[in-house]
Design an enzyme around this catalytic site. Structure first.
Site, short mmCIF file in Angstrom:
data_model
loop_
_atom_site.label_atom_id
_atom_site.label_comp_id
_atom_site.label_asym_id
_atom_site.label_seq_id
_atom_site.Cartn_x
_atom_site.Cartn_y
_atom_site.Cartn_z
NE ARG A 1 -6.00 2.63 -0.58
CZ ARG A 1 -5.21 1.57 -0.58
NH1 ARG A 1 -5.20 0.76 0.47
NH2 ARG A 1 -4.45 1.31 -1.60
CG HIS B 1 -5.70 -2.38 -4.84
ND1 HIS B 1 -5.81 -1.69 -3.65
CD2 HIS B 1 -5.24 -3.60 -4.51
CE1 HIS B 1 -5.45 -2.48 -2.65
NE2 HIS B 1 -5.11 -3.64 -3.15
CD GLU C 1 0.11 -3.51 -0.24
OE1 GLU C 1 0.13 -4.60 -0.82
OE2 GLU C 1 -0.32 -3.38 0.92
CG ASN D 1 -1.13 -0.10 2.25
OD1 ASN D 1 -1.70 0.92 2.61
ND2 ASN D 1 -1.36 -0.66 1.07
CE1 TYR E 1 -1.39 -4.86 4.67
CE2 TYR E 1 -2.92 -5.86 6.25
CZ TYR E 1 -2.68 -5.17 5.06
OH TYR E 1 -3.74 -4.80 4.27
CD GLU F 1 -3.92 -2.36 1.89
OE1 GLU F 1 -3.38 -3.41 2.28
OE2 GLU F 1 -4.01 -2.03 0.70
C1 LIG Z 1 7.20 -16.88 0.95
C2 LIG Z 1 7.67 -15.51 0.52
O1 LIG Z 1 6.65 -14.56 0.82
C3 LIG Z 1 7.00 -13.28 0.36
C4 LIG Z 1 6.01 -12.30 0.85
O2 LIG Z 1 4.69 -12.60 0.29
C5 LIG Z 1 3.73 -11.67 0.52
C6 LIG Z 1 2.41 -12.00 0.25
C7 LIG Z 1 1.42 -11.07 0.48
C8 LIG Z 1 1.75 -9.84 0.98
C9 LIG Z 1 0.71 -8.86 1.29
C10 LIG Z 1 -0.64 -9.07 1.31
N1 LIG Z 1 -1.15 -7.91 1.75
C11 LIG Z 1 -2.56 -7.63 2.02
C12 LIG Z 1 -3.04 -6.88 0.80
N2 LIG Z 1 -2.45 -5.53 0.72
C13 LIG Z 1 -3.24 -4.91 -0.33
C14 LIG Z 1 -4.64 -5.47 -0.16
O3 LIG Z 1 -5.09 -5.90 -1.42
C15 LIG Z 1 -4.51 -6.66 0.79
O4 LIG Z 1 -5.21 -7.78 0.33
N3 LIG Z 1 -0.18 -7.02 1.93
N4 LIG Z 1 0.96 -7.60 1.69
C16 LIG Z 1 3.08 -9.49 1.25
C17 LIG Z 1 4.07 -10.42 1.01
#
Ligand SMILES: CCOCCOc1ccc(-c2cn(C[C@@H]3NC[C@@H](O)[C@H]3O)nn2)cc1
Length: 448
Positions: free
Chosen positions: A77, A121, A166, A294, A296, A352
């Site tokens: 991907r 993206h 996302e 995705n 995590y 992801e």
């Molecule tokens: C303090 C408040 O905080 C609020 C949440 O703040 C975030 C920050 C980051 C993410 C986040 C980062 N990733 C990984 C990426 N997905 C796509 C790909 O490009 C990866 O690099 N997924 N989600 C979520 C929430």
């Protein structure tokens, strides 16, 4: 020890994205993206890091493909950088940009690896952001023009397509929380962005069908699974809002043709409304073929009137965390996949999943045992999900290699392959070899 065997046709892959790995930001006719601008804005990205060089995959993609071949994946991907294709967003087409991606896709196919493309993206051409971004229908039309160029160019070579990565990050992380580019902090703006990208998604799917493009098309929401801290209705409602803003806010319009009313009402209380125009919901709800998911982490949430637009606060329950601070809890993936069944047993790919583990080289190796443990737990849940009869068709680890992790810059490492950002030397981590064996066997053997 348990052995989890996967279906014979299960797809094994890895994932990356253009701005995070390509570099060559001023080469090949590429225009400026919102992330070039955001990264150069003091205080927005850790250490002032940017994607000017990144992993230099623009020049080193053959090396990357060699790593993919050795890993044994059959699916990769990646995303195309819109600013390489139409540098000013909706003007002239840059042939040099198309030729680069043709060389890359041809090399992938030559290596026996299925290209799995994300059209958007996050690297929006800056000129479009300057004119209102996703809240301006000009950007919607520009995306459709860009998508149609790619559909025409790569139909027959690419058979797996995602419109957006996302959407919650594009709309709310980037325009309500201001943590990602362009860094707005306004609820109405974020709702306008969400609606704009949904209309763009629907129009692009219409074009995909009209042009007879090969393959299947979908979208890749990120999951925010949450369980209530207590049995109180307030805590459950806070969880419902957190889950819905990442999932239902986007998938209800796509699968049901309407926004989740309880969330529309919630935002109306804050004076924000969805700028729906005549025909929008019919466009958005074009049937799609697949979903990328995705995942995590998950949270234990409770109601807190001071906790942002959703008044939903994640409680630190003392779980083991990855180095970016996210709890390791694979259970949420299983729960979410069953939640997703309300849209039907649609074809799903985990597009992801991975862990930020910042282990560095020690005597020429990276012993990222915590990442192996993370993958072991999540692949076990994947097996459980498939065993329940859910149409989970494939898995792409985030990420093939360490890369530019947005506002965290290069300090946060998600890769199966270590990146030395000075020399650009790629070193497979122990997790790479562990994943290689899972793919070769097509089964997971837990270590304990
Ligand atoms: C303090 C408040 O905080 C609020 C949440 O703040 C975030 C920050 C980051 C993410 C986040 C980062 N990733 C990984 C990426 N997905 C796509 C790909 O490009 C990866 O690099 N997924 N989600 C979520 C929430």
């Amino acid at each position: 020890m348990t052995i989890f065997k996967f279906p014979q046709d299960f797809r094994w892959g890895t994932a990356t994205a253009s701005y995070q790995i390509e570099g060559a930001a001023q080469e090949g006719g590429r225009g400026v993206s919102i992330w070039d601008t955001f990264a150069r804005t003091p205080g927005k990205v850790y250490n002032g890091d940017n994607g000017d060089v990144a992993c230099d995959s623009y020049h080193r993609y053959e090396e990357d493909i060699e790593l993919m071949k050795k890993l044994g994946i059959n699916t990769y991907r990646f995303s195309i950088a819109w600013p390489r294709i139409i540098p000013d967003g909706d003007g002239e087409i840059n042939r040099e940009g198309l030729d680069f991606y043709h060389r890359f896709v041809d090399a992938l196919i030559e290596a026996g690896i299925e290209p799995f493309l994300t059209l958007y993206h996050w690297d929006l051409p800056q000129t479009l952001e300057d004119d209102g971004g996703w809240g301006n229908r000009r950007t919607v039309d520009a995306f459709v023009k860009y998508a149609e160029v790619i559909f025409k160019e790569f139909s027959g070579k690419i058979n797996f397509w995602l419109t957006f990565n996302e959407p919650w990050c594009i709309a709310f992380l980037s325009n309500l929380l201001g943590i990602h580019a362009p860094g707005n902090k306004d609820l109405q703006t974020s709702i306008n962005v969400a609606h704009g990208l949904l209309v763009a998604h629907g129009k692009a799917v219409q074009s995909f069908r009209r042009l007879g493009t090969t393959g299947q098309i979908g979208i890749a929401p990120n999951v925010c699974w949450a369980e209530p801290y207590s049995k109180s209705p307030e805590d459950q409602a806070a969880c419902d809002r957190s889950i819905a803003l990442n999932t239902d806010w986007f998938l209800d319009p796509i699968y049901k043709g309407s926004y989740p009313q309880f969330m529309v009402d919630w935002f109306a209380e804050a004076g924000a409304t969805v700028p729906i125009q005549e025909g929008d919901m019919e466009i958005i709800s074009q049937p799609i073929d697949l979903l990328g998911i995705n995942y995590y982490t998950m949270g234990i949430n409770r109601f807190n009137p001071e906790a942002g637009a959703l008044q939903s606060e994640e409680v630190d329950m003392g779980l083991t965390k990855t180095d970016i601070g996210w709890p390791v809890e694979s259970r949420g993936l299983y729960e979410f996949m069953h939640y997703l069944q309300k849209y039907g047993n649609v074809d799903v790919y985990i597009t992801e999943n991975g862990a930020c583990i910042n282990d560095d080289l020690e005597n020429g190796k990276i012993n990222d045992d915590r990442r192996i443990s993370y993958y072991e737990q999540h692949l076990a849940q994947i097996h459980r999900i498939i065993n329940d009869g859910i149409n989970l068709k494939g898995y792409m680890a985030w990420s093939l290699m360490d890369n530019f992790e947005w506002a965290e810059g290069y300090r946060m490492r998600f890769g199966l392959v270590h990146m030395d950002y000075r020399s650009l030397v790629r070193t497979p981590k122990e997790s790479y070899y562990w994943y290689q064996s899972v793919i070769k066997n097509n089964w997971l053997e837990t270590r304990n």
